[in-house]
Enzyme design. Structure first.
Site, PDB file in Angstrom:
ATOM      1  N   SER A  59     -10.858  50.288  32.610  1.00  0.00           N
ATOM      2  CA  SER A  59     -11.964  49.436  33.048  1.00  0.00           C
ATOM      3  C   SER A  59     -13.051  50.283  33.712  1.00  0.00           C
ATOM      4  CB  SER A  59     -11.436  48.345  33.979  1.00  0.00           C
ATOM      5  OG  SER A  59     -12.379  47.304  34.135  1.00  0.00           O
ATOM      6  N   ASP A 110     -10.785  41.165  24.459  1.00  0.00           N
ATOM      7  CA  ASP A 110     -11.171  41.418  25.846  1.00  0.00           C
ATOM      8  C   ASP A 110     -12.337  40.508  26.212  1.00  0.00           C
ATOM      9  OD1 ASP A 110     -12.082  42.484  28.306  1.00  0.00           O
ATOM     10  OD2 ASP A 110     -11.324  44.472  27.767  1.00  0.00           O
ATOM     11  N   HIS A 140      -8.236  42.137  28.514  1.00  0.00           N
ATOM     12  CA  HIS A 140      -8.493  43.060  29.610  1.00  0.00           C
ATOM     13  C   HIS A 140      -7.254  43.164  30.497  1.00  0.00           C
ATOM     14  CE1 HIS A 140     -11.721  45.346  31.470  1.00  0.00           C
ATOM     15  NE2 HIS A 140     -11.242  45.021  32.652  1.00  0.00           N
TER      16      HIS A 140
END
Length: 402
Positions: free
Chosen positions: A236, A333, A366
């Site tokens: 991330s 995601d 994610h």
């Protein structure tokens, strides 16, 4: 003229106040409170909580709409099972042509049914030393991961950079499965903490990452690591920082605080569901993200300081001498859409002379490396194959030069 000059800043301040939202006032109060003597250090966590809440509010609409759409899609459970079942196949295909056929033929790990975060304690068996200082700030600490029976020859090194939307930079939990896997294979891994917004706005984040890389180049041999091979990886926000660090090695920008002669170059980069573009506002999601950067992370307007956002965008910093890259992203995601990874990889392949691998995990979202056991172990295995290949190639090149 003098009066008009005094009015300009005043008017700009008034405009900022008029545009401010409740969250902006909360962040400003928390930052001001953290600077108070005695009680400031106790108030500092409030800024992080407020910033995380601000970030969550930005992504909640996309998350809820994606979740609702999945719930209403007929046969979605069967689709997810099929996507998970393809993880090994897709991972091997992404490395074909980069990793040898023999390496790909080695038995891949079986998927786990439980979330990887539940296995954190098991992975920590390779935690060798905790809270090692790598810089002058009290937040400059890292953990060293390695096997106790590490071979005598220097081991390749991975610096792992955790994520957290640039407002949370703790090494706890994140990257455990990957570092445990690499440590088992004889690597030394360094998992770092770094300073974060709102108390430490950009570019403190990347300065700390470069400080950690320079520290590794100078000191990792004390833990059995090879100073001459340093890779970086992150998830991330950590994926963004890894990519930016890899593309700006030994660049004077962001390195004013480092000792003279520091080496911040890296030999390989792995970006896992990272954000690689800080400029683009072409979609509602990207516009919300830039607004978040302006208000919380950078604390500057992109219209008034476009160079700050451009310089912080890995996609804008790609060059022909970039180190080898492996980019990993999930196709579902909802926090950082997969198009970010695709466009970044496309740019790398257009410009860079080094290896560029791209692993797009079907159906992964994610944070899958913390929540999805079906994909985490194969992902760690794939990253290990890539990094070991880069390391072997580097060693072979060094022998040929000698």
């Amino acid at each position: 003229m003098a009066q008009r000059g005094r009015t300009g800043p005043t008017m700009r301040c008034m405009k900022r106040l008029l545009r401010a939202r409740p969250a902006d006032y909360v962040l400003a109060i928390s930052v001001a409170g953290a600077s108070l003597p005695l009680v400031g250090k106790h108030l500092k966590p409030l800024g992080g909580v407020a910033a995380i809440g601000f970030w969550g509010a930005r992504h909640t609409p996309d998350f809820l709409s994606t979740t609702a759409r999945d719930w209403l899609t007929p046969g979605i459970n069967e689709v997810r099972r099929e996507e998970r079942a393809r993880t090994h196949e897709v991972s091997a295909a992404a490395l074909r042509g980069i990793v040898s056929t023999d390496a790909l033929a080695v038995e891949w790990p079986e998927p786990e049914r439980t979330p990887p975060v539940w296995s954190a304690l098991r992975h920590r068996r390779h935690l060798h030393r905790s809270s090692v200082r790598y810089g002058d700030d009290q937040g400059h600490t890292l953990d060293v991961w390695r096997r106790e029976d590490l071979p005598a020859h220097p081991a390749p090194v991975l610096v792992f950079i955790p994520g957290g939307a640039w407002v949370h930079g703790s090494r706890t939990i994140q990257g455990y499965a990957l570092m445990s896997h690499l440590a088992e294979q004889g690597w030394v891994c360094l998992s770092i903490d770094y300073r974060v917004a709102p108390h430490h706005p950009w570019p403190h984040h990347i300065i700390d990452v470069k400080t950690a890389i320079a520290w590794a180049r100078a000191n990792v041999d004390k833990f059995g690591g090879d100073r001459n091979f340093i890779a970086v990886a992150g998830c991330s926000a950590g994926g963004h920082l890894s990519a930016l660090a890899g593309l700006t090695g030994n660049d004077s920008e962001y390195e004013d605080e480092l000792p003279e002669g520091s080496d911040t170059s890296v030999d390989a980069v792995v970006g896992i569901y990272g954000r690689y573009d800080w400029e683009d506002r072409s979609t509602a999601e990207r516009a919300r993200f830039v607004d978040f950067l302006e208000r919380v992370v950078v604390k500057r307007s992109i219209d008034r300081h476009p160079h700050v956002f451009r310089d912080a965008s890995p996609v804008a910093r790609v060059h022909r001498n970039a180190p080898p890259f492996l980019v990993v992203h999930g196709s579902r995601d909802s926090v950082i859409p997969v198009e970010q990874a695709r466009s970044f990889v496309e740019r790398l392949r257009e410009v860079s002379r080094s290896l560029v691998g791209y692993l797009e995990l079907p159906g992964a979202g994610h944070g899958f490396d913390l929540l999805d056991g079906a994909r985490t172990r194969p992902m760690a295995h794939a990253i290990g194959l890539f990094l070991n290949q880069v390391h072997r190639s580097r060693e072979q090149f060094a022998k040929e030069v000698i």
